[in-house]
Design a protein around this motif. Structure first.
Motif, PDB file in Angstrom:
ATOM      1  N   LEU B 291      37.910   2.935   9.533  1.00 19.49           N
ATOM      2  CA  LEU B 291      39.077   4.660   8.990  1.00 19.49           C
ATOM      3  C   LEU B 291      40.404   3.998   7.920  1.00 19.49           C
ATOM      4  O   LEU B 291      40.890   2.293   8.341  1.00 19.49           O
ATOM      5  N   VAL B 292      40.875   4.304   7.285  1.00 22.87           N
ATOM      6  CA  VAL B 292      41.994   3.763   6.337  1.00 22.87           C
ATOM      7  C   VAL B 292      43.208   3.986   7.479  1.00 22.87           C
ATOM      8  O   VAL B 292      43.093   4.616   8.871  1.00 22.87           O
ATOM      9  N   ASP B 293      44.214   2.396   7.653  1.00 23.80           N
ATOM     10  CA  ASP B 293      45.477   2.711   8.263  1.00 23.80           C
ATOM     11  C   ASP B 293      46.079   3.439   7.933  1.00 23.80           C
ATOM     12  O   ASP B 293      47.491   4.016   8.236  1.00 23.80           O
ATOM     13  N   THR B 294      46.626   2.930   6.625  1.00 24.96           N
ATOM     14  CA  THR B 294      47.743   3.362   5.851  1.00 24.96           C
ATOM     15  C   THR B 294      49.124   2.233   6.125  1.00 24.96           C
ATOM     16  O   THR B 294      49.810   2.458   6.232  1.00 24.96           O
ATOM     17  N   TYR B 295      48.486   1.567   6.886  1.00 27.15           N
ATOM     18  CA  TYR B 295      49.392   0.388   6.543  1.00 27.15           C
ATOM     19  C   TYR B 295      50.038  -0.420   5.523  1.00 27.15           C
ATOM     20  O   TYR B 295      51.282  -1.487   5.366  1.00 27.15           O
ATOM     21  N   SER B 296      49.223  -0.139   4.195  1.00 32.39           N
ATOM     22  CA  SER B 296      49.440  -0.329   3.068  1.00 32.39           C
ATOM     23  C   SER B 296      50.652   0.104   2.769  1.00 32.39           C
ATOM     24  O   SER B 296      50.952  -0.228   1.326  1.00 32.39           O
ATOM     25  N   THR B 297      50.696   1.105   2.516  1.00 29.99           N
ATOM     26  CA  THR B 297      51.282   2.050   1.437  1.00 29.99           C
ATOM     27  C   THR B 297      52.745   1.587   1.415  1.00 29.99           C
ATOM     28  O   THR B 297      53.370   2.139  -0.381  1.00 29.99           O
ATOM     29  N   PRO B 298      53.892   1.448   2.586  1.00 29.62           N
ATOM     30  CA  PRO B 298      54.966   0.714   1.674  1.00 29.62           C
ATOM     31  C   PRO B 298      54.602   0.019   0.383  1.00 29.62           C
ATOM     32  O   PRO B 298      55.258  -0.271  -0.668  1.00 29.62           O
ATOM     33  N   THR B 299      53.432  -0.867   0.655  1.00 24.48           N
ATOM     34  CA  THR B 299      53.627  -1.883  -0.497  1.00 24.48           C
ATOM     35  C   THR B 299      53.043  -1.571  -1.374  1.00 24.48           C
ATOM     36  O   THR B 299      52.882  -2.146  -2.690  1.00 24.48           O
ATOM     37  N   LEU B 300      52.022  -0.553  -1.756  1.00 18.15           N
ATOM     38  CA  LEU B 300      51.508  -0.062  -2.825  1.00 18.15           C
ATOM     39  C   LEU B 300      52.161   0.366  -3.580  1.00 18.15           C
ATOM     40  O   LEU B 300      52.816   0.531  -4.669  1.00 18.15           O
ATOM     41  N   LEU B 301      53.574   1.597  -2.650  1.00 20.23           N
ATOM     42  CA  LEU B 301      54.128   2.307  -3.516  1.00 20.23           C
ATOM     43  C   LEU B 301      55.363   1.003  -4.028  1.00 20.23           C
ATOM     44  O   LEU B 301      55.826   1.551  -4.936  1.00 20.23           O
ATOM     45  N   GLN B 302      55.317   0.063  -3.067  1.00 17.94           N
ATOM     46  CA  GLN B 302      55.977  -0.674  -3.948  1.00 17.94           C
ATOM     47  C   GLN B 302      56.159  -1.451  -4.860  1.00 17.94           C
ATOM     48  O   GLN B 302      56.288  -1.469  -6.342  1.00 17.94           O
ATOM     49  N   MET B 303      54.258  -1.546  -5.570  1.00 21.23           N
ATOM     50  CA  MET B 303      53.835  -2.334  -6.545  1.00 21.23           C
ATOM     51  C   MET B 303      53.848  -1.082  -7.748  1.00 21.23           C
ATOM     52  O   MET B 303      53.513  -1.001  -8.480  1.00 21.23           O
ATOM     53  N   VAL B 304      53.869   0.148  -7.287  1.00 19.28           N
ATOM     54  CA  VAL B 304      53.429   1.603  -8.451  1.00 19.28           C
ATOM     55  C   VAL B 304      54.945   1.700  -8.686  1.00 19.28           C
ATOM     56  O   VAL B 304      54.801   1.889 -10.008  1.00 19.28           O
ATOM     57  N   VAL B 305      56.267   1.110  -8.063  1.00 21.12           N
ATOM     58  CA  VAL B 305      57.552   1.389  -8.983  1.00 21.12           C
ATOM     59  C   VAL B 305      57.497   0.119  -9.667  1.00 21.12           C
ATOM     60  O   VAL B 305      57.855   0.491 -10.619  1.00 21.12           O
ATOM     61  N   THR B 306      56.628  -1.160  -9.733  1.00 21.34           N
ATOM     62  CA  THR B 306      57.196  -2.144 -10.520  1.00 21.34           C
ATOM     63  C   THR B 306      56.311  -2.142 -11.543  1.00 21.34           C
ATOM     64  O   THR B 306      56.524  -2.978 -12.893  1.00 21.34           O
ATOM     65  N   GLY B 307      55.356  -1.054 -11.742  1.00 26.31           N
ATOM     66  CA  GLY B 307      54.345  -0.875 -12.271  1.00 26.31           C
ATOM     67  C   GLY B 307      53.190  -2.485 -12.206  1.00 26.31           C
ATOM     68  O   GLY B 307      52.278  -2.570 -12.765  1.00 26.31           O
ATOM     69  N   GLN B 308      53.434  -2.842 -10.774  1.00 24.56           N
ATOM     70  CA  GLN B 308      52.427  -4.057 -10.758  1.00 24.56           C
ATOM     71  C   GLN B 308      50.963  -2.959 -10.632  1.00 24.56           C
ATOM     72  O   GLN B 308      49.842  -3.612 -10.751  1.00 24.56           O
ATOM     73  N   LEU B 309      50.673  -1.843  -9.997  1.00 24.62           N
ATOM     74  CA  LEU B 309      49.766  -0.878  -9.845  1.00 24.62           C
ATOM     75  C   LEU B 309      50.179   0.369 -10.953  1.00 24.62           C
ATOM     76  O   LEU B 309      51.503   0.951 -10.582  1.00 24.62           O
ATOM     77  N   SER B 310      49.431   1.021 -11.532  1.00 22.39           N
ATOM     78  CA  SER B 310      49.086   2.210 -12.769  1.00 22.39           C
ATOM     79  C   SER B 310      48.167   3.043 -11.732  1.00 22.39           C
ATOM     80  O   SER B 310      47.033   2.792 -11.370  1.00 22.39           O
ATOM     81  N   THR B 311      49.040   4.436 -10.680  1.00 25.87           N
ATOM     82  CA  THR B 311      47.764   5.092 -10.790  1.00 25.87           C
ATOM     83  C   THR B 311      47.304   6.083 -11.630  1.00 25.87           C
ATOM     84  O   THR B 311      46.686   6.932 -11.547  1.00 25.87           O
ATOM     85  N   LYS B 312      48.372   5.860 -12.368  1.00 21.98           N
ATOM     86  CA  LYS B 312      48.012   7.548 -13.759  1.00 21.98           C
ATOM     87  C   LYS B 312      46.707   7.414 -13.757  1.00 21.98           C
ATOM     88  O   LYS B 312      46.294   9.079 -14.028  1.00 21.98           O
TER      89      LYS B 312
END
Lengths: 346, 346, 346, 346
Positions: B291-312
């Motif tokens: 089951l997801v733990d969401t420990y990676s949420t801050p990291t993923l959010l960081q990568m959305v901010v910098t554009g490394q990930l696009s969730t659009k």
């Protein structure tokens, strides 16, 4: 020489065969001083391992003396007393270079007594001698050493290390045959809180106490899941090691493990098992399978030398090499003979 | 306020309910600005998740604005724009202290829209606000952010990180729905050689190319095992990610993986699957569930901010919150609507 | 109440001070039943830790009884017997969520007897009680428990776990004071081949044998590098643990380690050391530093309960709490008193 | 044949020498098609590497064609186009069996152009050919391939993998010479947020942008610690890679790293550095050193084949093999010539 030759399902004979010879520059010929019989040999005799063809000399465990080496062999020489590993390693392929010798692509892996002639003989040809033989210190007896051909590294690598046993863990070992007992013993190296042996036979459970189990469960009479939950505040075991190889025991393992825990399968399975993904999908469980690689052999040997591990208790019955057919009978009837490992000596 | 209330299998209604209030000192009340619907919500509506009882407000994903906080909350305050994580974490129990928030023993884990009222509403009570909400940077839109409530961390943690994707790997992702596509996208963070999407629907496979798949297999028309073997010199994939949740797809995963490889199950399963231990016992395979733990949420959010990930690209259909019943219809008929995630905005 | 108050370099007094009170909803007030003195307290008294200001109550180790809790505290209640951890954890910040409580950014970390009043008092205020206190099982005595406030988790986490001790390793522990002895004891949990204690004092080396050292080196009289090389076929130790905190001992550690080995620094250093990169650049060495996080406290406590670890031998001298100034004298003169830990009881 | 022969400090000559011949069964003779010059070769010429004796043929990087193989060689044959690894591996010793070929005890490790004759010649003898040569796919040019002899695996293994670069990390690379640039390029495989190049020369910093740096700091003009802190909310970099080899740059690295971060030293050091343990003892820092093992060579080669890595930009200057003395001049004057790697072709 004389050797135990497989003659198709149900048939084996201690008989005369030609002596092995050096074929490749990396070969060694080893005179077998001590060998033993593995549960896998019984599987082969039942016809369960079709790659083993009629005429094959069985056996993949031995301690012996190097008789001759090929031109490229540099680390052992005639006269050296050596441990024969159940796994041969070409040392060159992708998998060998990762330490996964069991998956060797270059002609190694589990080949002895399987794809090439094995160790239940007076002599055996060992391919890739430099990466498949280990010099044996004088302080280690043949009988102590031969337990490191297969059962010690198998139980340690595929059970204990794959299962990631840690200090204070609750470890459940399902199956108290030789491999399960060796997993029980070697899991103690990481200071678990309890090692719980689970089996159907009281005699084997009794035996497990001498190998480090401090709790036992007869799963024929008791509900193993309830017992483990009672020991673990309802969580389940941190690490569960499967050392039998039938669907029921594997399925028991996945019922015994706690959320976040490990199930390490060592058992040789002939059938699929059911995996309760409806219960496990959210449980953060890690399940591993594996063939032994024997990368731990030098470490284990070191611990036999220093006395940190004692392999003596595995050798319960002793025979001369020429009595091997009788030894098979004793080993195959372990329920009555209480044999763990039968030791055959030249 | 108005909320989507579950009324037993097959029944749901957008209706008036009392506003949520602070119950515990660690609670926050969040005004829901944006929410979405998860495949799990459809499972609940089918009656597959019996812990969800009639009267429950559904939904476990949201971006919103903090309205009120309990006395013990210190990291968010009214007016803060926050991401609501699908997993609540008490931050105190054995599992939370290991980062396994999904297994929280202290009243957290997956509780929203499951054991307590959820996010498909105008307001939602969030327990353990300090460890279950994340402040959202201004540069991240609501729609970008809401994809981090569940699908991004789930696919990344349970698929990509559990599967241990490494540079130059061949990654096979079975299932090209939202979770499979998010796994495809996030596996690219580790520079695999190929990410192969496998699905039965050409439209989803076509979509997968926009999320990072560079090979696709329609497993209804093609032999996926043969295709993967052809790509990998006969070895199989290094990492296989299960993103469907039925026995057949899990069984396909274990047939696709190479010796020494990883199968990471993300799919929510309702039935056991068959595990081919007769083939896998010697294959050095690691299978993980989670089951997801969401420990990676801050990291993923960081990568959305910098554009490394696009969730659009996940947000394919847009509705007002009050149109949620229509949004469910669109999402449930994804085969026709080609919906990935439906975005509901206040 | 009465407490030991720091009065600037060289000055301390057991004197009357106001009782602590709940300030934040996450606070607890603990009545101190048992406390002890740490080497760090001596450093503070020398003026080496300038953040400690005059008027501060010293001490960061205790076992006590909860007197009162703030509104947000849920896991302990008045009357509970608890272990006070030397590290407080806010449980919310980036570092706490990674298990690195020692680096807490939210007001925790090492604060007791440092940035806020400490445990050498009749009562102490503990911030973040839910994540900084551990309920003590009835079977663990105060004196056994207080050794888990600091020295056991410090030596285990920063020494043994950072150093990655493995079965059959040669472990060298430089410094046989309380921390070094605790590292010696806890390294045994991973079944090293030898644990070698290295110190300048024969009395401490003699003591180390009771904590698990099976070889000792008096580095004032013997060449420690030569001795270790002689034990390791010239390679050096697999793991070297620094438990002193001066340049010479750290530099010795990097001379003792084998290629591919680990140096784990626990010592509190006041000066830079020289790092022999001219010798080490190609040696595949890993050097770690660290403040304890106390993530291992529940595990260590478990092992005290089961008897896998015995902390009794650390308590060599016993005093009433009111005799604390005398206890400091005894502890500071360890060379003569042979004190390891002085135990102060209400 | 002709070869570049070392004649003692400051002396080298392209001159006639005897052709190399097969000495051991595991040898291969390789005709050198392409070679290059390493910074280490310049160190040798300065007399900094006293194990290199007068008369030695220099060089440890090459792409070539197998001319002859010893009796035990099985994986390459005459006519094969191969990459010569800078590290030879006996494949049999304790370190080789752990994948630490750089520490080989059996006659390998870094021997070419160091302890035995090297690759700056028309022909070179390669010991342990099966574990020291890699067949080169036709799609990889000589020039692309030769960058995998040393700089790519060195920067990737000793810098990026030892440093444990992870998605969203801030990576600082101190030194923008060929190794630093290769570390910059290969760290991108793990999707860091920023890669910050730090150097004293603007020209090299400008170059670093073409290799993946998205921030640059001229540490002669700017305060690198302040710049990195400004980028990281005051924390410091997650991973710092040392790619120079002098005390000042190493000391800068330990000032740049965040609590909990990694410093991975690649630089070849001739002197000790100062390690600020007074600041670092509590900072949870991991410092690694290492000689390349080249275990990553097959992976890197795979990524050159697929275009995931492009090694073309490293070859800035081209010469015929016979012009090697001129090539040394160009390479040694990199400050003026802006040479990264000089490529020498038959």
């Amino acid at each position: 020489m004389r050797a135990l030759v497989y003659g198709g399902p149900g048939k084996k004979e201690w008989t005369d065969v030609p002596d092995p010879v050096i074929r490749d520059a990396s070969d060694a010929i080893v005179g077998v001083d001590t060998t033993t019989i593995c549960g896998t040999d019984l599987h082969i005799l039942k016809g369960d391992v079709p790659e083993v063809t009629s005429g094959r000399i069985l056996g993949h465990e031995a301690v012996g003396t190097v008789e001759a080496v090929g031109a490229a062999v540099t680390t052992v020489r005639p006269g050296d007393r050596v441990l024969v590993s159940c796994i041969s390693s070409c040392g060159r392929c992708r998998y060998c270079r990762e330490g996964r010798y069991g998956q060797c692509l270059g002609g190694g892996g589990w080949v002895l007594g399987h794809l090439i002639d094995g160790t239940q003989a007076e002599y055996v040809r060992i391919p890739f001698a430099d990466t498949s033989l280990y010099k044996l210190p004088a302080s280690v007896t043949d009988e102590e050493g031969v337990m490191l051909s297969d059962i010690l590294p198998t139980s340690y690598e595929v059970g204990v290390l794959n299962g990631k046993v840690r200090p204070a863990d609750i470890v459940a070992v399902v199956g108290a045959g030789p491999i399960g007992l060796a997993a029980t013993m070697t899991s103690r190296l990481f200071s678990p809180r309890h090692v719980v042996a689970i089996d159907l036979a009281d005699s084997r459970l009794e035996m497990s106490k001498h190998f480090g189990a401090d709790e036992t469960i007869n799963s024929g009479r008791e509900d193993a899941v309830e017992r483990i939950k009672a020991m673990t505040d309802g969580f389940g075991a941190d690490v569960v090691i499967e050392a039998v190889g039938v669907p029921e025991t594997f399925e028991l393992c996945t019922a015994l493990v706690r959320p976040g825990g490990h199930v390490a399968n060592i058992g040789v399975h002939g059938k699929p098992a059911s995996l309760a993904l409806d219960k496990l999908w959210a449980a953060d469980v890690t399940i591993t399978t594996g063939l032994v690689d024997t990368y731990s052999t030098p470490t284990l040997l070191q611990m036999v030398v220093t006395g940190q591990l004692s392999t003596k208790p595995f050798g319960t019955h002793h025979f001369a090499l020429a009595e091997i057919e009788q030894a098979y009978t004793t080993f195959a009837n372990a329920a009555e003979s209480h044999a763990l490992k039968v030791v055959l000596t030249k």
